[in-house]
Design a protein around this motif. Structure first.
Motif, PDB file in Angstrom:
ATOM      1  N   PRO B 122       0.846  -1.197   0.000  1.00 42.17           N
ATOM      2  CA  PRO B 122       0.000   0.000   0.000  1.00 42.17           C
ATOM      3  C   PRO B 122       0.881   1.246   0.000  1.00 42.17           C
ATOM      4  O   PRO B 122       1.888   1.286   0.708  1.00 42.17           O
ATOM      5  CB  PRO B 122      -0.795  -0.131   1.299  1.00 42.17           C
ATOM      6  N   GLY B 123       0.513   2.217  -0.797  1.00 43.88           N
ATOM      7  CA  GLY B 123       1.372   3.383  -1.018  1.00 43.88           C
ATOM      8  C   GLY B 123       2.014   3.314  -2.396  1.00 43.88           C
ATOM      9  O   GLY B 123       2.374   4.344  -2.960  1.00 43.88           O
ATOM     10  N   ASP B 124       2.151   2.097  -2.928  1.00 43.82           N
ATOM     11  CA  ASP B 124       2.633   1.955  -4.302  1.00 43.82           C
ATOM     12  C   ASP B 124       1.507   2.269  -5.290  1.00 43.82           C
ATOM     13  O   ASP B 124       0.341   2.016  -5.015  1.00 43.82           O
ATOM     14  CB  ASP B 124       3.115   0.514  -4.564  1.00 43.82           C
ATOM     15  N   THR B 125       1.885   2.820  -6.437  1.00 43.65           N
ATOM     16  CA  THR B 125       0.938   3.014  -7.531  1.00 43.65           C
ATOM     17  C   THR B 125       1.162   1.913  -8.547  1.00 43.65           C
ATOM     18  O   THR B 125       2.282   1.724  -9.034  1.00 43.65           O
ATOM     19  CB  THR B 125       1.143   4.390  -8.184  1.00 43.65           C
ATOM     20  N   LEU B 150      -3.087  -1.495  -3.304  1.00 43.37           N
ATOM     21  CA  LEU B 150      -2.282  -0.631  -4.179  1.00 43.37           C
ATOM     22  C   LEU B 150      -3.200   0.379  -4.865  1.00 43.37           C
ATOM     23  O   LEU B 150      -4.355   0.071  -5.163  1.00 43.37           O
ATOM     24  CB  LEU B 150      -1.571  -1.473  -5.245  1.00 43.37           C
TER      25      LEU B 150
END
Ligand SMILES: [Zn+2]
Ligand SMILES: [Zn+2]
Lengths: 433, 433
Positions: B122-125, B150
């Motif tokens: 989580p925090g990744d695109t 994601l």
């Protein structure tokens, strides 16, 4: 169906709206854009004492979304987001809409509610003939259909023959399709000798994404043997699932637990009474990642007065009549081309094309409406033509409150631009030739 | 990560597999296809006492799926289904795969596990540069990425410039892309002067759907500045998420809690030992709507022996080496063109193209391998050429256990068909010219 929300009494619904509106205004202030506005206007959730207090807030426009691209409207940390949709719009510069998992779930609930309202149930096969990907129509309907428990075929757009094969092989009963593809599919089926009423099991067609007329609905219903349900949404408000028809099909119930609706005069931005045409302005009431306050949709519609026999208190929107960008002002009166069209199309002697020409003579605005007559009119009968001309003038004046000059012209004589009718020519602006 | 499953000890994992296998065999018998087989072969879940007992069951083939289209493999009532994917295959006749809501959830779990394994968080695109709709790659990764939390951009396939714009605007860190599109994107970025290592934030690329070589992986990694993770799946087994690389990237962990894996000799259909090339055969262990027993994937791979440093007990598959349909038999020995290729490509003097020619002389099969040398070889040095030829012959014999005739030819001299290398010419069959 969600009877706890869909069948709420009006006052309970409005109490729910007020609670959610206050929460939304507070939450929105966490975004850079609304945070700056809140400081500028001194507005917070506490100052919202009634739903009418929303008018203390400024509008939000598409241009605001463009200027704040990409993160200016974000109210949560990026790690809480699970989805992003982009709309590139007609003018180029993109706008972004962000969703948390909760936003995706609530959107799927709204879409499931829409599909349930049409009569679709588990056991139905739902073929989604809609582009997937960044376009919200595909994934929006997809999630709603799975949520409702329909057997969902993510067929995507195009590929008419495979679509027909899928409908046949899996006894598709419910489809989602844009109007222009429905018309195209009619041609392909006719060429292939497929008669949907005989060869397919279709019952329900959800149509939206493009404006279409009642006449297109009738044609699609007759050919496919379906009931067509009008669907309305826009990516800024998640996508589809904002408003949808119930079986009464007398307008689109807008889900007022999720969206606060206003109809305003696009010129004055003041509210117009129920039944009057204006621009739809929406406020999200149940969105976490990216709330929007008083978003000007540019879509022209009206609130249809009266109760719906289905029992839902959520008010009904008329089908979209066009874009507020098309409005013009003549002699101080706001006029939409669609108002002219509605008058003309109700007169049997009027053909398929017309044109509004605005001019300035001795500093006075003039409005001329050129109208093709149908090819059933004998154009040498001057007295008959005169009667038609008088009737059109009278009815336009009664609708518009200005008196246009009416010119009758022969069928197919008005110019077309790449096959598309040109509805408005404004000679008053020297830069606009 | 699901440590309860991913880090199970081998015996616990096999106990779980056995329990699920018995349940799957019982459940499968509800479908028309396996129901008939169960009656024919007298097989039910009770007769499965060990994992090896799966060999009592007959195989399931793509042709079985075609013949039973559309509903022959269905184990639940239609109203319990929420999804349908179609694969049209290369030969035309479609096959259908059905999913219950539970199947969709378990599939999303497997995909989330794959993405987590690569390091995505989580925090990744996550930009999904994959076709959506009926192709399982798009929605498969999409659901897994949302499940993992994601920020998922459903970008879809194609539209290179917009893809690059999205990567830039939203600081994309993880992508899913098919190898051919990755190579295309490299060209477009080079033309546009975009240097991903300087201008973008990419870290991880998941690549699959098409077989690709280690050389392509290296090129993509070098250009984009990413780690490439090999992804394997097929629509009959849900789609992607069957096997995936961990950070050790020494083969693809196959999720053995969801799939029972066998590698068989495609000619005898007997199991081959670990490390030997053969056809991958899979049995679903956790699928409700449409279990498949001993499905012949036609994909050639091997089990990689030994433990993985990551600690996961789920065994590792080698990258897919080709299709078992390509196998030929010479002098009673089964040979895959890929075996020849592996020997040749490990010899530095060998160029980029080769051809296997099979013939029959005096009723004896012959195999000739024509090999282009690299353009760094001085073709007039006969003694050098003779040494290369001897080396190739020796190494091929050692791998294949038959002795081919080896012919060295000049660079770029072997025929190509529409730019594609022709690997095998079989003159033994008079109908196959
Ligand atoms: Zn109603
Ligand atoms: Zn590992």
């Amino acid at each position: 169906m969600d009877p706890g929300v869909e069948l709420l009494g009006r006052s309970d619904l409005e109490a729910l709206q007020l609670e959610r509106l206050r929460r939304t205004v507070r939450r929105a202030a966490r975004s850079p854009f609304y945070g700056a506005r809140a400081r500028q206007y001194g507005i917070d959730g506490e100052r919202i004492k009634s739903l009418e207090d929303i008018r203390k807030l400024p509008f939000t426009t598409k241009q605001d979304l463009r200027d704040a691209y990409p993160y200016g409207f974000l109210c949560v940390e990026r790690q809480h987001l699970v989805r992003l949709h982009i709309s590139s719009g007609t003018t180029g510069q993109a706008t972004a809409v962000f969703y948390t998992q909760r936003d995706i779930d609530r959107w799927a609930d709204l879409m499931a509610r829409c599909l349930y309202m049409t009569g679709a149930r588990p056991g139905d096969t739902f073929q989604n003939l809609s582009g997937y990907g960044l376009f919200t129509g595909g994934l929006g309907f997809h999630y709603g259909a799975e949520r409702l428990g329909l057997l969902t075929i993510p067929a995507g757009a195009g590929n008419s023959k495979r679509q027909i094969q899928l409908m046949r092989d899996f006894a598709t009963t419910v489809i989602h399709i844009i109007p222009s593809f429905a018309l195209r599919l009619m041609d392909v089926m006719t060429e292939m000798g497929v008669d949907p009423r005989r060869d397919l099991q279709l019952k329900i067609a959800c149509m939206g994404a493009e404006p279409y007329s009642e006449e297109v609905r009738c044609r699609v219903e007759a050919f496919f043997g379906v009931e067509v349900y009008n669907s309305y949404g826009l990516s800024e408000m998640n996508g589809p699932g904002v408003a949808f028809e119930c079986p009464a099909r007398n307008g689109l119930h807008i889900w007022e637990d999720a969206y606060l609706v206003e109809i305003v005069d696009p010129a004055t931005l003041e509210p117009v009474p129920d039944g009057m045409l204006g621009e739809l302005v929406l406020t999200t009431l149940d969105r976490e990642g990216m709330p929007l306050l008083r978003y000007r949709t540019k879509d022209l519609t009206r609130i249809l007065p009266g109760d719906c026999p289905c029992g839902r208190v959520h008010r009904r929107l008329d089908r979209i009549q066009g874009r507020s960008d098309d409005m013009f002002i003549i002699k101080g009166v706001n006029i939409f081309p669609v108002q002219v069209e509605q008058v003309l199309m109700s007169i049997p002697e009027v053909g398929s094309n017309y044109r509004i020409v605005l001019d300035r003579e001795n500093n006075i605005d003039t409005m001329t409406v050129q109208v093709e007559v149908t090819d059933r009119i004998f154009v040498e009968d001057m007295r008959h033509l005169q009667r038609i001309q008088n009737k059109i003038t009278r009815e336009l004046k009664s609708e518009l409150l200005v008196t246009p000059r009416v010119e009758l012209v022969e069928p197919q004589s008005l110019p077309r631009n790449d096959g598309k009718a040109v509805r408005l020519v404004d000679h008053r602006n020297p830069y606009n030739t």
